[in-house]
Design a protein around this motif. Sequence first.
Motif, short mmCIF file in Angstrom:
data_model
loop_
_atom_site.label_atom_id
_atom_site.label_comp_id
_atom_site.label_asym_id
_atom_site.label_seq_id
_atom_site.Cartn_x
_atom_site.Cartn_y
_atom_site.Cartn_z
N PRO B 55 -14.56 -33.79 -14.33
CA PRO B 55 -14.67 -32.32 -14.39
C PRO B 55 -14.51 -31.79 -15.81
N ARG B 59 -17.21 -29.63 -17.94
CA ARG B 59 -16.88 -28.35 -18.57
C ARG B 59 -17.23 -28.39 -20.06
N ASN B 60 -16.86 -29.47 -20.75
CA ASN B 60 -17.16 -29.58 -22.17
C ASN B 60 -18.65 -29.52 -22.44
#
Lengths: 305, 262
Positions: B55, B59-60
Amino acid sequence: MTLSLEIAPRVARVSGKGQRWAEARTGGLLALPAALYFLVFWLVPFVSAVYLSFTSYDLAGTPEWTGLANYRRMLADPGFWNSAKVTAVYTVASVVPSIVLGLALAVPLSKPGRYNAFLRALIMIPAAMPLVASSMTWSVIFADKGLANTLIGLAGAEPKPWLTDEGLALWALVIMTTWKHLGLFVIILTAGLQGLPPAVFEAAALDGAGPVRIFSRITLPLLRRTLLFVLVIAVVGAMQSFVPAFLLTKGGPAGATEVLPLYLWATGFTFERMGYASAIAMVLLVAMLALSLAQFRVLRGGDDA
Amino acid sequence: MKVVLTLVVAVMLLPVYAMIAVSSASDANDLGGLTFDVSQLGAHVAQLFGQGGFPLYLRNSLVLALGVAVLEVILSGAAGYALAQLRFPGSRALFAVIVGTLSLSPIVVLVPMYLVVKALGWIDTFQGMIVPFMMSAFGVFLVRQFALALPRELLLSARVDGAGELRIFARIGVPLLRPALLTLFLLQFLAQWDSLLWPLIVANDPGLWPLPVGLSQLQTEYDFSIGLVSTAALITAVPPLALMFLLQRYYVAGLTLGGLRK
């Protein structure tokens, strides 16, 4: 009030200092970030790369001028020559089939019709998939019990260690790259074909020219600009390719897939030889420029098309 | 002909199907099989999102790809418009630099670009990953080409009506340039979604790794089954494919632009 639209802008431009000042101010404002960006992240790095290529620099201390030492060392470096050879083979072996196959598919797929549009959308999927996801997929396909060996097993052949065999690993990368780029080239060539004037083809058909003659005498010459574009992006793209070799084989086995960008990266960032890495970058740049220019020469055939 | 074409396309899609099939395989040995098991795929997805790494990488990647794409649209859009429609001191020099940069590849300036980012103190930061790629010569060039074709009468009449240059850019330029800007957004998002080499160099902190770096590490971790890795690859492929289908018109326009325009 009766100025023609042609000369009106020019009149408006010279109409007053206020207008010119407003234009200069807004233009400068809008372009300032770009000017700073290209200066700091491209112009300065490019000049530095040229300079660093004549130095020895390992991140500690300051770069030390060594003249042509990096370039002389490159001439005697088997690692560099191996990478140059791997990159050359990889480029030729992946560019030629993807353009030939791409053209073979683009000619029928460029014809109008719903089904063709549907196939064109599907054929784009490999190109639209992230390179990382594609690379991982192919690393599974080329695994010992993967799809590649299952398929050749159905044909009665022995399973092969695709990614760990010195003679096979580069060809595995070539297969993957061709698969990845084919759809992209089909779409670009299709768009080029659809942009050709239909009248020329109708006239040729009326004159009794067969499909082969139409293709070689009309389609190919008219498509030259698009073919050149595809060829240049294919060659330059293959020469810069890093991700598949990094993810599938890490350059191995025994350097069999160590393409130049991988060698450059390892030289600079694993061994911290920044000067030598910059010299390799310069050679890569010159090779890419020279090949692009040569392609322009050949495909333009002397005229200014 | 139709049959041959269909067959070729089917062969081309086989690896994509293989990825989906392997994502749903429970046994790591079952790689060649093409059976499909939805519940196993669901279990893999749940396992991936239950873990710390995945996750975070997702996100990055979103931060990186959206950050670069948004900045590219704003900055290359502004510069491209200015170079096409406005006269300002230094515009010729800037254009010359940008055209020169078109033939430079990031790999050529990799080492000094790293040194610049290091000097700025941006190693292990998002700005270190985003800022060096927040514009592109291609992007400025593309917007400029579009902006050259804007109807001059329209811009002129706005000037005659007394609109300021900035207002003309925002109210007339930007809406008319929308196809070019959307194309640019899409191409940059896709490029950054795939970015491996640069993050590998500037992001040593696993907390900043985007998907490509994270996945390349997942692959070598012993406790990761091939099914799980394939599932991760599958999830990574979803956003670009969805974007491509949503914006296919622009995607194709962007890809074919260089081949068709003078």
